[in-house]
Design an enzyme around this catalytic site. Structure first.
Site, PDB file in Angstrom:
ATOM      1  N   ARG A 267      -2.779 -10.124   5.428  1.00 42.66           N
ATOM      2  CA  ARG A 267      -3.093 -10.232   4.145  1.00 42.66           C
ATOM      3  C   ARG A 267      -1.797 -10.059   3.590  1.00 42.66           C
ATOM      4  O   ARG A 267      -1.813  -8.340   3.320  1.00 42.66           O
ATOM      5  CB  ARG A 267      -4.090  -9.594   4.231  1.00 42.66           C
TER       6      ARG A 267
ATOM      7  N   LYS B  87       0.825  -1.255   0.058  1.00 44.78           N
ATOM      8  CA  LYS B  87      -0.565  -0.110   0.094  1.00 44.78           C
ATOM      9  C   LYS B  87       0.945   1.104   0.278  1.00 44.78           C
ATOM     10  O   LYS B  87       2.104   1.214   0.399  1.00 44.78           O
ATOM     11  CB  LYS B  87      -0.959  -0.050   1.278  1.00 44.78           C
TER      12      LYS B  87
HETATM   13  N1  PMM Z   1      -7.501  -4.363   1.265  1.00 45.48           N
HETATM   14  C1  PMM Z   1      -7.719  -4.620   0.141  1.00 45.48           C
HETATM   15  C2  PMM Z   1      -8.050  -5.141  -0.591  1.00 45.48           C
HETATM   16  N2  PMM Z   1      -9.487  -5.984   0.415  1.00 45.48           N
HETATM   17  N3  PMM Z   1      -9.212  -7.400   2.328  1.00 45.48           N
HETATM   18  C3  PMM Z   1      -8.697  -6.839   3.696  1.00 45.48           C
HETATM   19  N4  PMM Z   1      -9.701  -7.367   4.766  1.00 45.48           N
HETATM   20  N5  PMM Z   1      -8.797  -5.779   4.573  1.00 45.48           N
HETATM   21  C4  PMM Z   1      -7.618  -5.133   3.854  1.00 45.48           C
HETATM   22  O1  PMM Z   1      -6.473  -3.575   4.036  1.00 45.48           O
HETATM   23  C5  PMM Z   1      -7.314  -5.117   2.302  1.00 45.48           C
HETATM   24  C6  PMM Z   1      -9.068  -6.255   1.463  1.00 45.48           C
HETATM   25  C7  PMM Z   1      -6.680  -3.571  -0.989  1.00 45.48           C
HETATM   26  O2  PMM Z   1      -5.377  -4.566  -0.975  1.00 45.48           O
HETATM   27  P1  PMM Z   1      -5.413  -5.066  -2.772  1.00 45.48           P
HETATM   28  O3  PMM Z   1      -5.670  -4.396  -3.627  1.00 45.48           O
HETATM   29  O4  PMM Z   1      -3.676  -5.492  -2.723  1.00 45.48           O
HETATM   30  O5  PMM Z   1      -6.192  -6.635  -2.696  1.00 45.48           O
END
Ligand code: PMM
Length: 292
Positions: A265, A225
């Protein structure tokens, strides 16, 4: 390690934090958009993340990137379903990253064991009732509407106190809808309606302790991020590079593990599994891969 109720035994028995690997089956996600739109590539990537040490795989079919186009539910289902089904058939624990009840239901029917809703159950008015019926573990994330990077919504008196307060409301609404609180995992939603300083405040020892005071397992999603390119005062770092961001993220994981989080994650499963292993013991017996 306190896990949410309802995890499959091979995860529920693990006595350490879990590594959730990310597979975005989208053309436009932050860092891996377009790479895994082809189901075979997405499946191969998910299996590779497991091989590298991920405990479960979060599959998403809708980008939360600012300006990303909302896709119809059927398109989201077409993207994720073959990947969820194939991973589940291969013995992989799959979480479905969706804001839509229809997608969550289809994914769980195809073998997903967990639902991860970045809207905390607010985007789809039927989501919480469905999650209560499905009676599986759920991740409820803090957000203030819309996708990620909604800086206009990032206005807080005291970000930690306000996020904890809003998450309390999220948990109450979930319980009112019939969701067993023991199944809930809480996520502060790094990057969602949060400026870099807000993310760093939530990740400070005091911030993590306040989040932990909600009494639920915590999931942290810092991987790749934007704020990883900044210092805790929000100033851009001179030494920013993809490698520096990975290292920063590994530091975030280390301090999150120290604070007792349930899971991280991440995109870079091998490195994060390495940190978990170093701090908490073996990540997984290799012999159990694909045998559940
Ligand atoms: N961030 C993204 C997508 N899904 N779900 C949870 N639970 N927590 C997060 O911080 C989160 C998520 C966006 O990141 P990506 O595009 O790299 O998947």
């Amino acid at each position: 390690m306190r896990h949410p109720a309802g995890l499959p035994p091979h995860l529920a028995d693990v006595n350490r934090s879990l590594v959730m690997g990310i597979v975005n089956v989208t053309p436009d996600s932050f860092s891996d958009g377009g790479l895994f739109l082809d189901p075979d590539r997405a499946l191969a990537h998910g299996l590779e993340l497991i091989r590298l040490g991920a405990d479960l795989i979060d599959v998403g079919g809708e980008s939360t990137r600012p300006g990303a186009h909302e896709v119809p539910a059927d398109v989201e289902i077409d993207r994720v379903l073959p990947v969820v089904r194939a991973l589940a058939e291969g013995g992989v624990a799959v979480s479905i990253d969706t804001r839509r009840a229809k997608v969550a239901q289809a994914a769980v029917e195809a073998g997903a064991i967990m639902v991860n809703d970045v809207s905390g159950g607010t985007a789809d008015p039927t989501m919480l009732a469905l999650l209560a019926d499905l009676a599986i573990p759920v991740v409820l994330m803090h957000n203030r509407g819309g996708g990620a990077s909604r800086d206009d919504l990032a206005v807080y008196d005291d970000v930690v106190r306000d996020v904890v307060h809003e998450l309390r409301g999220t948990m109450q609404r979930a319980e009112d809808a019939g969701i067993n609180p023991a199944r809930i995992v809480i996520d502060p939603g790094l990057g969602f309606a949060k400026l870099p300083t807000h993310n760093w405040a939530l990740l400070s020892p005091a911030g993590l302790a306040q989040l932990a005071s909600l009494g639920r397992p915590l999931l942290i999603g810092a991987s790749r991020k934007r704020f990883l390119a900044t210092d805790s005062d929000g100033r851009p770092r001179d030494d920013d590079s993809p490698q520096q961001r990975v290292e920063r993220c590994l530091e975030v994981t280390a301090s999150a593990l120290e604070a007792g989080v349930w899971g991280v994650r991440v995109h870079d499963a091998a490195q994060h599994a390495g940190v978990v292993r170093a701090l908490m013991g073996p990540v997984r017996e290799r012999s159990t891969i694909g045998q559940h």
